[in-house]
Design a protein around this motif. Structure first.
Motif, mmCIF file in Angstrom:
data_model
loop_
_atom_site.group_PDB
_atom_site.id
_atom_site.type_symbol
_atom_site.label_atom_id
_atom_site.label_comp_id
_atom_site.label_asym_id
_atom_site.label_seq_id
_atom_site.Cartn_x
_atom_site.Cartn_y
_atom_site.Cartn_z
ATOM 1 N N GLN A 42 1.175 5.647 -1.447
ATOM 2 C CA GLN A 42 0.423 6.849 -1.792
ATOM 3 C C GLN A 42 0.726 7.279 -3.230
ATOM 4 O O GLN A 42 1.745 6.868 -3.820
ATOM 5 N N THR A 43 -0.150 8.095 -3.777
ATOM 6 C CA THR A 43 0.061 8.630 -5.117
ATOM 7 C C THR A 43 1.428 9.301 -5.211
ATOM 8 O O THR A 43 1.814 10.067 -4.335
ATOM 9 N N THR A 93 -3.735 0.635 -9.140
ATOM 10 C CA THR A 93 -4.144 -0.346 -8.147
ATOM 11 C C THR A 93 -4.652 -1.613 -8.824
ATOM 12 O O THR A 93 -5.551 -1.559 -9.674
ATOM 13 N N THR A 142 -1.673 -1.411 -4.070
ATOM 14 C CA THR A 142 -2.754 -0.472 -3.805
ATOM 15 C C THR A 142 -2.170 0.934 -3.681
ATOM 16 O O THR A 142 -1.259 1.150 -2.880
ATOM 17 N N VAL A 143 -2.698 1.850 -4.477
ATOM 18 C CA VAL A 143 -2.217 3.232 -4.469
ATOM 19 C C VAL A 143 -3.346 4.118 -3.976
ATOM 20 O O VAL A 143 -4.397 4.208 -4.616
ATOM 21 N N SER A 144 -3.130 4.759 -2.851
ATOM 22 C CA SER A 144 -4.165 5.622 -2.290
ATOM 23 C C SER A 144 -4.027 7.032 -2.847
ATOM 24 O O SER A 144 -2.926 7.491 -3.171
ATOM 25 N N ALA A 145 -5.167 7.708 -2.955
ATOM 26 C CA ALA A 145 -5.180 9.061 -3.511
ATOM 27 C C ALA A 145 -4.586 10.073 -2.540
ATOM 28 O O ALA A 145 -4.556 9.843 -1.331
ATOM 29 N N LEU A 199 0.859 -1.187 0.000
ATOM 30 C CA LEU A 199 0.000 0.000 0.000
ATOM 31 C C LEU A 199 0.891 1.231 0.000
ATOM 32 O O LEU A 199 1.735 1.390 0.909
ATOM 33 N N LYS A 220 -0.106 5.907 -9.499
ATOM 34 C CA LYS A 220 -1.416 6.559 -9.503
ATOM 35 C C LYS A 220 -2.466 5.607 -8.955
ATOM 36 O O LYS A 220 -2.282 4.383 -9.013
ATOM 37 N N PRO A 221 -3.562 6.126 -8.458
ATOM 38 C CA PRO A 221 -4.623 5.230 -7.966
ATOM 39 C C PRO A 221 -5.090 4.231 -9.024
ATOM 40 O O PRO A 221 -5.433 3.085 -8.676
ATOM 41 N N GLU A 222 -5.063 4.619 -10.277
ATOM 42 C CA GLU A 222 -5.500 3.693 -11.333
ATOM 43 C C GLU A 222 -4.515 2.559 -11.580
ATOM 44 O O GLU A 222 -4.798 1.643 -12.353
#
Length: 124
Positions: free
Chosen positions: A13-14, A91, A121-124, A11, A87-89
């Motif tokens: 972050q962006t 994920t 998993t990339v969180s915004a 996990l 990026k979140p996309e």
């Protein structure tokens, strides 16, 4: 067939980076073209990148060009996916795959062996 085990997901972050690894066991690793695919929830498995048997040629899906780098170390029987500016996309569950042909195939059915996948998993 070659056996494949991925690692390195997590996990983040962006804008962060991750490096995925895929270790192979079994027949001669350098005989295989290696690829990375990903599958997001509710979506089909998507080609991400592929690398030739010697590592001299690579191919990427447009959405990761300039951010992701595929590489391999045949002595260590390992293929890597360096992922920057996440990026979140991005994920998804990321899978490495091997094929005994020469072409840098982008279709999952062209690959013979698959790992179990590692979650990114990339969180915004």
């Amino acid at each position: 067939q070659v056996q494949l085990v991925e690692s390195g997901g997590g996990l983040v972050q962006t804008g962060d980076s991750l490096r995925l690894s895929c270790v192979a066991s079994g027949p001669i690793f350098s005989n295989y073209v290696m690829g990375w695919f990903r599958q997001a929830p509710g979506k089909e498995r998507e080609f991400v990148a592929a690398i030739s048997r010697t590592g001299g040629n690579t191919h990427y899906v447009d959405s990761v060009k300039g951010r992701f780098t595929i590489s391999r170390d045949n002595a260590k029987k390992t293929v890597y996916l360096q992922m920057n500016s996440l990026k979140p996309e991005d994920t998804a569950v990321y899978y490495c795959a091997a094929r005994s042909g020469v072409a840098l195939a982008t279709t999952s059915t062209m690959y013979d062996s698959w790992g179990q996948g590692t979650q990114v998993t990339v969180s915004a």
